[in-house]
Design an enzyme around this catalytic site. Structure first.
Site, PDB file in Angstrom:
ATOM      1  N   LYS A  17       0.829  -1.208   0.000  1.00  0.00           N
ATOM      2  CA  LYS A  17       0.000   0.000   0.000  1.00  0.00           C
ATOM      3  C   LYS A  17       0.868   1.265   0.000  1.00  0.00           C
ATOM      4  CE  LYS A  17      -2.439  -0.781   3.768  1.00  0.00           C
ATOM      5  NZ  LYS A  17      -1.945  -2.074   4.260  1.00  0.00           N
ATOM      6  N   ARG A  92     -10.753   0.275   8.742  1.00  0.00           N
ATOM      7  CA  ARG A  92     -10.277  -1.074   9.015  1.00  0.00           C
ATOM      8  C   ARG A  92     -11.332  -1.918   9.710  1.00  0.00           C
ATOM      9  NH1 ARG A  92      -4.375   0.370   8.995  1.00  0.00           N
ATOM     10  NH2 ARG A  92      -3.129  -1.451   9.434  1.00  0.00           N
ATOM     11  N   ARG A 131      11.428  -5.713   5.901  1.00  0.00           N
ATOM     12  CA  ARG A 131      11.068  -4.351   5.518  1.00  0.00           C
ATOM     13  C   ARG A 131      11.840  -3.275   6.300  1.00  0.00           C
ATOM     14  NH1 ARG A 131       4.832  -2.365   5.363  1.00  0.00           N
ATOM     15  NH2 ARG A 131       4.872  -2.502   7.619  1.00  0.00           N
ATOM     16  N   ARG A 164      10.053  -0.942  11.599  1.00  0.00           N
ATOM     17  CA  ARG A 164       8.937  -0.590  12.483  1.00  0.00           C
ATOM     18  C   ARG A 164       8.905  -1.495  13.707  1.00  0.00           C
ATOM     19  NH1 ARG A 164       3.617   0.340   8.867  1.00  0.00           N
ATOM     20  NH2 ARG A 164       2.759  -0.814  10.627  1.00  0.00           N
ATOM     21  N   ARG A 175      -1.024  -8.901  13.437  1.00  0.00           N
ATOM     22  CA  ARG A 175      -1.581  -7.940  12.462  1.00  0.00           C
ATOM     23  C   ARG A 175      -2.262  -8.668  11.309  1.00  0.00           C
ATOM     24  NH1 ARG A 175       3.596  -5.100  11.160  1.00  0.00           N
ATOM     25  NH2 ARG A 175       2.460  -3.835   9.651  1.00  0.00           N
TER      26      ARG A 175
HETATM   27  P1  AMP Z   1      -0.324   0.605   9.369  1.00  0.00           P
HETATM   28  O1  AMP Z   1       0.845   1.533   9.254  1.00  0.00           O
HETATM   29  O2  AMP Z   1      -1.458   1.007   8.466  1.00  0.00           O
HETATM   30  O3  AMP Z   1       0.070  -0.832   9.205  1.00  0.00           O
HETATM   31  O4  AMP Z   1      -0.893   0.764  10.865  1.00  0.00           O
HETATM   32  C1  AMP Z   1      -0.087   0.461  11.989  1.00  0.00           C
HETATM   33  C2  AMP Z   1      -0.943   0.248  13.204  1.00  0.00           C
HETATM   34  O5  AMP Z   1      -1.695   1.432  13.488  1.00  0.00           O
HETATM   35  C3  AMP Z   1      -1.993  -0.856  13.076  1.00  0.00           C
HETATM   36  O6  AMP Z   1      -1.456  -2.151  13.338  1.00  0.00           O
HETATM   37  C4  AMP Z   1      -3.007  -0.418  14.143  1.00  0.00           C
HETATM   38  O7  AMP Z   1      -2.553  -0.701  15.444  1.00  0.00           O
HETATM   39  C5  AMP Z   1      -3.001   1.092  13.974  1.00  0.00           C
HETATM   40  N1  AMP Z   1      -3.992   1.548  12.975  1.00  0.00           N
HETATM   41  C6  AMP Z   1      -3.757   2.171  11.785  1.00  0.00           C
HETATM   42  N2  AMP Z   1      -4.910   2.451  11.148  1.00  0.00           N
HETATM   43  C7  AMP Z   1      -5.897   1.999  11.958  1.00  0.00           C
HETATM   44  C8  AMP Z   1      -7.320   1.969  11.849  1.00  0.00           C
HETATM   45  N3  AMP Z   1      -7.960   2.474  10.773  1.00  0.00           N
HETATM   46  N4  AMP Z   1      -8.027   1.417  12.866  1.00  0.00           N
HETATM   47  C9  AMP Z   1      -7.413   0.929  13.967  1.00  0.00           C
HETATM   48  N5  AMP Z   1      -6.078   0.897  14.124  1.00  0.00           N
HETATM   49  C10 AMP Z   1      -5.318   1.432  13.131  1.00  0.00           C
END
Ligand code: AMP
Length: 222
Positions: A17, A92, A131, A164, A175
């Site tokens: 993404k 999400r 990554r 990360r 995740r």
């Molecule tokens: P990402 O960078 O999109 O993989 O997001 C990293 C982390 O942020 C996720 O594993 C969640 O803990 C939190 N997060 C990001 N977007 C959301 C969302 N829309 N709803 C809930 N948690 C989120």
């Protein structure tokens, strides 16, 4: 461009993404709103939201809907009029999708297209464990498939690359499971609304990009 589009990019962690969002933003002039990036910024800045979100992020579970919806509501309130929007990592959950519909309705907007990138589980595990991401511009690299020219340094802006805190084996497993149980059903929500386009993310990045461009065509034509 017909109107300022509202585009969602969905897919499990490691689907690409971030890479593809960069292309969409540059090509279609969209404002990029990535909830994961906003949350990590909040954690780094030590805001109340950051403090509340940190433990969820580190475990790999979802931050509660009310916190995320509140965060997006602030973004929506400051959205420049006529600005195209790329939402990345939101919604999400089904509750977030319903809240988004309401917020967009107030702005007289609709979700124009949902780009749903699919990648097999075992490919995701491999991608996530290798990554590295630029601290400055967020460009992702991979030790196997997309190494930087100089180890630890971003090709684009010389920024430092980091891993990360939730790309550990344990958090990655959580995740992916959270994605399957809570986020994948959101695709069904958009399929019912007729705006879902499924993209095969297990192919070279150029081909994923071409598939995304094809999906964007009806939205940007005219
Ligand atoms: P990402 O960078 O999109 O993989 O997001 C990293 C982390 O942020 C996720 O594993 C969640 O803990 C939190 N997060 C990001 N977007 C959301 C969302 N829309 N709803 C809930 N948690 C989120």
């Amino acid at each position: 461009m017909a109107h300022a589009p509202t585009v969602l990019i969905m897919g499990p962690p490691g689907a690409g993404k971030g890479t593809q969002a960069g292309h969409l933003v540059a090509t279609y002039g969209l404002l990029h709103v990535a909830t994961g990036d906003l949350l990590r910024e909040a954690v780094a800045a030590g805001t109340l939201l950051g403090l509340e979100a940190k433990s969820f992020i580190d475990k790999g579970t979802l931050v509660p809907d009310d916190l995320i919806i509140g965060m997006i509501r602030e973004v929506a309130a400051e959205l420049p009029e006529g600005s195209g929007l790329l939402l990345d990592g939101f919604p999400r959950t089904r509750a977030q999708a319903i809240a988004l519909d309401k917020m967009l309705g107030v702005l007289d907007r609709d979700v124009d297209v949902v780009l749903d990138i699919r990648v097999p589980h075992e490919v995701l595990i491999k991608r996530l464990s290798g990554r590295w991401i630029c601290r400055t511009c967020q460009t992702p690299y991979n030790v196997d498939s997309r190494p930087p020219k100089v180890a630890g340094v971003c090709d684009l802006d010389g920024g430092e690359l980091y891993q990360r805190s939730d790309d550990t084996a344990e958090a990655v497993g959580t995740r992916l499971e959270v994605y399957e149980t809570q986020t994948a059903p959101v695709s069904g929500y958009y399929r019912d609304h007729g705006s879902l386009v499924t993209i095969d993310g297990d192919q070279p990045s150029d081909e994923v990009r071409a598939a995304l461009d094809a999906a964007m065509q009806p939205v940007t034509a005219g």
